[in-house]
Design an enzyme around this catalytic site. Structure first.
Site, PDB file in Angstrom:
ATOM      1  N   ASP A 149       0.586  -1.023  -0.290  1.00 19.71           N
ATOM      2  CA  ASP A 149       0.401   0.097  -0.221  1.00 19.71           C
ATOM      3  C   ASP A 149       0.851   1.189  -0.083  1.00 19.71           C
ATOM      4  OD1 ASP A 149      -2.572  -1.294   0.017  1.00 19.71           O
ATOM      5  OD2 ASP A 149      -2.424  -1.063   1.670  1.00 19.71           O
ATOM      6  N   ARG A 199      -1.265  -0.981  -8.872  1.00 19.56           N
ATOM      7  CA  ARG A 199      -2.950  -0.803  -8.223  1.00 19.56           C
ATOM      8  C   ARG A 199      -3.083   0.929  -8.450  1.00 19.56           C
ATOM      9  NH1 ARG A 199      -4.290  -0.839  -2.914  1.00 19.56           N
ATOM     10  NH2 ARG A 199      -4.051  -3.402  -3.151  1.00 19.56           N
TER      11      ARG A 199
END
Length: 323
Positions: A149, A199
């Site tokens: 992340d 992502r």
């Protein structure tokens, strides 16, 4: 207008204390975080997979400044991966890891005494790298992958450096880029190579205008520019958006660049537009649900409210009814 206050509240200990009196299973909290335990997260993952969706799981926690807590987070991921493997879910479920939860936020610290009798020191960056290696190894053994992340802009360089180191041994490790940062188009070009999983999200942190676009229009335009780079590249784009316009644009760009379904995927948060998630999956698109769990749900919840302030009404009703 509510976004900035909500982001500030995400760091308020007083509000955290009040909200933490709510059980995680109630109201708005439960709609975003299905539970606090690994067992609850795995059970929810199984339900989503049975419904034709993929999953990425996030054991909630960030800005860890305690080495023991960082180690505990790593163990939680190792246990999670073992349970996913045991349930036969690893083909459809991966994990997302915030590096600040596994040591990145630690300063330079004493780690003990070496065999030569000299004191050994290590930075948070190095601790996070070694801990991430442990999680990546456990993920590979389970038959799945890890995505790192991205957090606020002050950690971007460190996160991408750790990604580069991890990919030497674990090239399947995924990256996250935030379109609202001015630098992200260049980062997309660097990461849009074969085998690279990226992502792309808009970004959820309160960033200064020196480093990030501020208006919704500018962020959306930057997102589309980044989408074009990733979809035209040789990597595997993971399109993280709930915006119907962005979903439509992404689908159109995938067609323009000759992308077959399965060479990219859509990602959405647990509890956000579940009908759209199912619709896309039924249409043959790969759809992955970002599933957070754990006791440290407060900061995550407030950022989700900042992204969708209309949910604040439901949250406040839940809060008042429990006082």
């Amino acid at each position: 207008m509510l976004r900035q206050p909500l982001l500030l509240l995400s760091r308020s200990d007083a509000v955290r204390s009040l909200v933490s009196t709510l059980p995680v299973s109630s109201g708005i909290v439960h709609s975003y975080v299905p539970g606090e335990t690994t067992q609850a997260a795995v059970a929810t993952s199984a339900d989503l997979v049975d419904g034709g969706l993929k999953v990425t799981l996030d054991f909630l926690g960030e800005d860890t400044t305690d080495l023991a807590q960082a180690d505990a987070t790593v163990e939680a991921y190792v246990e999670l991966l073992a349970q996913l493997s045991a349930r036969g879910l690893a083909r459809h479920a991966e994990v997302s890891v915030k590096l600040s939860a596994i040591g990145q936020a630690l300063g330079t610290s004493e780690l003990g005494t070496s065999e030569l009798g000299t004191s050994e020191r290590s930075s948070g960056h190095q601790v996070a790298l070694e801990n991430a290696r442990r999680i990546c190894r456990a993920a590979r053994n389970a038959g799945t992958t890890v995505t790192l992340d991205m957090e606020d802009h002050t950690t971007t360089d460190s996160t991408l450096a750790i990604l580069r180191d991890l990919r030497k041994d674990f090239p399947e490790t995924g990256a996250v880029l935030q379109a609202y940062l001015h630098r992200t188009e260049a980062d997309c070009r660097e990461l849009a190579h074969e085998g690279s999983r990226v992502r792309l999200c808009k970004g959820a942190y309160d960033e200064p205008e020196e480093v990030a676009y501020q208006s919704r229009l500018d962020v959306d335009t930057a997102y589309v520019r980044c989408l074009k780079i990733l979809l035209a590249g040789q990597g595997y784009p993971m399109i993280a958006t709930h915006d119907p316009r962005m979903v439509e644009i992404a689908s159109s760009l995938a067609t323009r660049y000759g992308r077959e379904r399965g060479t990219y995927e859509f990602q959405m948060l647990y509890g956000i537009r579940p009908e759209e998630q199912r619709r896309l999956a039924a249409a043959g698109e790969a759809v992955r649900v970002y599933l957070p769990y754990g006791e440290q749900w407060y900061g995550y919840l407030m950022r989700r409210l900042a992204e969708r302030p209309q949910n604040l009404t439901f949250f406040l009703r839940s809060l008042i009814s429990k006082r």
